[in-house]
Motif scaffolding. Structure first.
Motif, PDB file in Angstrom:
ATOM      1  N   SER A  44       0.838  -1.188   0.000  1.00 48.65           N
ATOM      2  CA  SER A  44       0.000   0.000   0.000  1.00 48.65           C
ATOM      3  C   SER A  44       0.876   1.241   0.000  1.00 48.65           C
ATOM      4  O   SER A  44       1.657   1.456   0.907  1.00 48.65           O
ATOM      5  CB  SER A  44      -0.905  -0.001   1.241  1.00 48.65           C
ATOM      6  N   VAL A  45       0.751   2.049  -1.036  1.00 47.84           N
ATOM      7  CA  VAL A  45       1.533   3.273  -1.129  1.00 47.84           C
ATOM      8  C   VAL A  45       0.744   4.415  -0.513  1.00 47.84           C
ATOM      9  O   VAL A  45      -0.392   4.656  -0.899  1.00 47.84           O
ATOM     10  CB  VAL A  45       1.884   3.602  -2.596  1.00 47.84           C
ATOM     11  N   ARG A  46       1.349   5.096   0.452  1.00 46.32           N
ATOM     12  CA  ARG A  46       0.638   6.170   1.131  1.00 46.32           C
ATOM     13  C   ARG A  46       0.819   7.508   0.430  1.00 46.32           C
ATOM     14  O   ARG A  46      -0.063   8.346   0.430  1.00 46.32           O
ATOM     15  CB  ARG A  46       1.113   6.270   2.580  1.00 46.32           C
ATOM     16  N   LYS A  47       2.005   7.724  -0.133  1.00 47.50           N
ATOM     17  CA  LYS A  47       2.272   9.001  -0.787  1.00 47.50           C
ATOM     18  C   LYS A  47       2.775   8.766  -2.195  1.00 47.50           C
ATOM     19  O   LYS A  47       3.545   7.864  -2.447  1.00 47.50           O
ATOM     20  CB  LYS A  47       3.313   9.807  -0.009  1.00 47.50           C
ATOM     21  N   SER A  48       2.348   9.579  -3.125  1.00 43.84           N
ATOM     22  CA  SER A  48       2.866   9.503  -4.480  1.00 43.84           C
ATOM     23  C   SER A  48       2.911  10.907  -5.047  1.00 43.84           C
ATOM     24  O   SER A  48       2.132  11.773  -4.664  1.00 43.84           O
ATOM     25  CB  SER A  48       1.994   8.611  -5.369  1.00 43.84           C
ATOM     26  N   ARG A  49       3.842  11.142  -5.948  1.00 45.99           N
ATOM     27  CA  ARG A  49       3.974  12.456  -6.553  1.00 45.99           C
ATOM     28  C   ARG A  49       3.997  12.316  -8.060  1.00 45.99           C
ATOM     29  O   ARG A  49       3.932  11.221  -8.601  1.00 45.99           O
ATOM     30  CB  ARG A  49       5.247  13.137  -6.060  1.00 45.99           C
ATOM     31  N   ASP A  50       4.121  13.435  -8.717  1.00 46.33           N
ATOM     32  CA  ASP A  50       4.149  13.496 -10.168  1.00 46.33           C
ATOM     33  C   ASP A  50       5.255  12.603 -10.716  1.00 46.33           C
ATOM     34  O   ASP A  50       6.427  12.762 -10.388  1.00 46.33           O
ATOM     35  CB  ASP A  50       4.380  14.951 -10.580  1.00 46.33           C
TER      36      ASP A  50
ATOM     37  N   GLY B  73       3.154  -4.308   8.802  1.00 43.41           N
ATOM     38  CA  GLY B  73       2.400  -3.623   9.844  1.00 43.41           C
ATOM     39  C   GLY B  73       2.774  -2.179  10.090  1.00 43.41           C
ATOM     40  O   GLY B  73       2.328  -1.590  11.084  1.00 43.41           O
ATOM     41  N   LYS B  74       3.577  -1.585   9.231  1.00 50.51           N
ATOM     42  CA  LYS B  74       3.944  -0.180   9.441  1.00 50.51           C
ATOM     43  C   LYS B  74       4.322   0.468   8.115  1.00 50.51           C
ATOM     44  O   LYS B  74       4.618  -0.224   7.133  1.00 50.51           O
ATOM     45  CB  LYS B  74       5.111  -0.068  10.424  1.00 50.51           C
ATOM     46  N   TYR B  75       4.323   1.801   8.108  1.00 49.02           N
ATOM     47  CA  TYR B  75       4.776   2.546   6.942  1.00 49.02           C
ATOM     48  C   TYR B  75       6.282   2.753   7.038  1.00 49.02           C
ATOM     49  O   TYR B  75       6.809   3.094   8.099  1.00 49.02           O
ATOM     50  CB  TYR B  75       4.077   3.909   6.854  1.00 49.02           C
ATOM     51  N   VAL B  76       6.979   2.539   5.915  1.00 48.12           N
ATOM     52  CA  VAL B  76       8.420   2.748   5.872  1.00 48.12           C
ATOM     53  C   VAL B  76       8.749   3.730   4.755  1.00 48.12           C
ATOM     54  O   VAL B  76       8.053   3.799   3.747  1.00 48.12           O
ATOM     55  CB  VAL B  76       9.185   1.424   5.642  1.00 48.12           C
ATOM     56  N   ASN B  77       9.819   4.506   4.963  1.00 44.20           N
ATOM     57  CA  ASN B  77      10.273   5.424   3.927  1.00 44.20           C
ATOM     58  C   ASN B  77      11.031   4.630   2.874  1.00 44.20           C
ATOM     59  O   ASN B  77      11.986   3.914   3.189  1.00 44.20           O
ATOM     60  CB  ASN B  77      11.180   6.495   4.541  1.00 44.20           C
ATOM     61  N   VAL B  78      10.612   4.735   1.630  1.00 42.79           N
ATOM     62  CA  VAL B  78      11.175   3.918   0.556  1.00 42.79           C
ATOM     63  C   VAL B  78      12.655   4.237   0.334  1.00 42.79           C
ATOM     64  O   VAL B  78      13.489   3.330   0.257  1.00 42.79           O
ATOM     65  CB  VAL B  78      10.387   4.127  -0.754  1.00 42.79           C
ATOM     66  N   SER B  79      13.009   5.503   0.243  1.00 46.79           N
ATOM     67  CA  SER B  79      14.398   5.883  -0.034  1.00 46.79           C
ATOM     68  C   SER B  79      15.337   5.439   1.074  1.00 46.79           C
ATOM     69  O   SER B  79      16.442   4.954   0.820  1.00 46.79           O
ATOM     70  CB  SER B  79      14.503   7.402  -0.231  1.00 46.79           C
ATOM     71  N   GLU B  80      14.911   5.598   2.317  1.00 45.66           N
ATOM     72  CA  GLU B  80      15.755   5.169   3.436  1.00 45.66           C
ATOM     73  C   GLU B  80      15.952   3.666   3.418  1.00 45.66           C
ATOM     74  O   GLU B  80      17.048   3.165   3.671  1.00 45.66           O
ATOM     75  CB  GLU B  80      15.125   5.611   4.765  1.00 45.66           C
ATOM     76  N   THR B  81      14.896   2.941   3.103  1.00 45.71           N
ATOM     77  CA  THR B  81      14.979   1.475   3.078  1.00 45.71           C
ATOM     78  C   THR B  81      15.916   1.003   1.977  1.00 45.71           C
ATOM     79  O   THR B  81      16.679   0.049   2.168  1.00 45.71           O
ATOM     80  CB  THR B  81      13.582   0.867   2.871  1.00 45.71           C
ATOM     81  N   LEU B  82      15.890   1.674   0.821  1.00 49.92           N
ATOM     82  CA  LEU B  82      16.719   1.268  -0.311  1.00 49.92           C
ATOM     83  C   LEU B  82      18.117   1.886  -0.287  1.00 49.92           C
ATOM     84  O   LEU B  82      18.948   1.558  -1.125  1.00 49.92           O
ATOM     85  CB  LEU B  82      16.027   1.649  -1.629  1.00 49.92           C
ATOM     86  N   GLY B  83      18.367   2.793   0.657  1.00 52.66           N
ATOM     87  CA  GLY B  83      19.683   3.415   0.758  1.00 52.66           C
ATOM     88  C   GLY B  83      19.954   4.436  -0.321  1.00 52.66           C
ATOM     89  O   GLY B  83      21.105   4.614  -0.741  1.00 52.66           O
TER      90      GLY B  83
END
Length: 268
Positions: free
Chosen positions: A2-8, A153-163
């Motif tokens: 589930s994606v919570r935020k998306s941009r252009d 069970g939680k929201y994670v920041n994509v960029s931080e997770t992927l480094g």
């Protein structure tokens, strides 16, 4: 997922695009020969370049590259990302395979074909799996730094997770497709080969770690990575099978309870 935020999408790479790039790289590491050529082409150093023809110009270039490699008995396999920078202007980064004995000829072909001058063609150092991971993270620097998605069970920041490190705070919009993956590294090829894609940021991060560890020495480090990827693929399949089995068991249990209740009401 589930994606919570998306941009252009014209301004940022988004999660599904990042996953496609990572899965394509991981799959390429199981193939022979491995990708071995990292480069950047800066279009403002190409004579006669018109930004309004960016998409058509780049499309023609890739057709030329495919034909040039084909004449030398090499199939094009490539991952690429397009950007429009404050300093470089329109440009693209690419990771592909070019035989070592042909690299000088390949560079000369690019310079002549696109009339590149100055810093038009930039060679990047990326020959090991670990370097490929670093280069890909650099290619994904225009990812949305605020994007999050829900997993475990939680929201994670994509960029931080992927480094991913963001060198550009506000990337310029790119009106053409932001990334490219050749069909022989794409979803259909991976599925046909039995490769299980990472479908969350955490799985993709683990996949990058596998590539870096297995390919940390000089190329080709294909065999150990094949074993690593096969193990990771098997583990993902088992998790998905267990999840599907659990769901069906619970579903059939509830279905049985409902059926018994219905029979009881009919008897009564």
């Amino acid at each position: 997922m589930s994606v919570r935020k998306s941009r252009d999408r014209e301004s940022y790479l988004v999660l599904d695009q990042e996953l496609e790039l990572i899965n394509a790289l991981a799959f390429s590491e199981t193939q022979k020969p491995r990708l071995n050529t990292a480069m950047t082409i800066v279009w403002r150093h190409s004579a006669g370049f018109d930004e309004s023809e960016w998409a058509a110009r780049e499309c023609r270039l890739w057709k030329k590259i495919r034909g040039w490699l084909g004449r030398h008995g090499v199939e094009l396999r490539c991952i690429s990302v397009r950007e429009d920078g404050q300093h470089k202007g329109p440009h693209f980064h690419a990771l592909l395979y070019v035989p070592l004995v042909l690299k000088d000829q390949f560079d000369a072909f690019l310079v002549e074909s696109e009339r590149l001058g100055g810093r038009g063609l930039v060679r990047e150092k990326s020959s090991t799996g670990k370097q490929h991971c670093g280069f890909l993270r650099y290619l994904m620097k225009t990812a949305d730094p605020t994007a999050t998605h829900y997993e475990h069970g939680k929201y994670v920041n994509v960029s931080e997770t992927l480094g991913i490190r963001h060198d550009v705070k506000t990337p310029l919009p790119v009106s053409i497709q932001r990334y490219g993956v050749t069909a022989n590294l794409g979803p259909k090829a991976r599925k046909a080969a039995g490769f299980a894609d990472a479908d969350t940021a955490s799985e993709a991060s683990s996949l990058l770690g596998d590539i870096a560890i297995a390919g940390s020495k000089a190329p080709p480090a294909v065999i150990p990575l094949r074993a690593t990827v096969k193990k990771a693929t098997t583990a993902r399949r088992r998790r998905r099978t267990r999840a599907a089995t659990t769901f069906m068991t619970e579903f059939m249990t509830h279905l049985g309870d409902d059926s018994r209740r219905d029979r009881g009401s009919l008897v009564a």
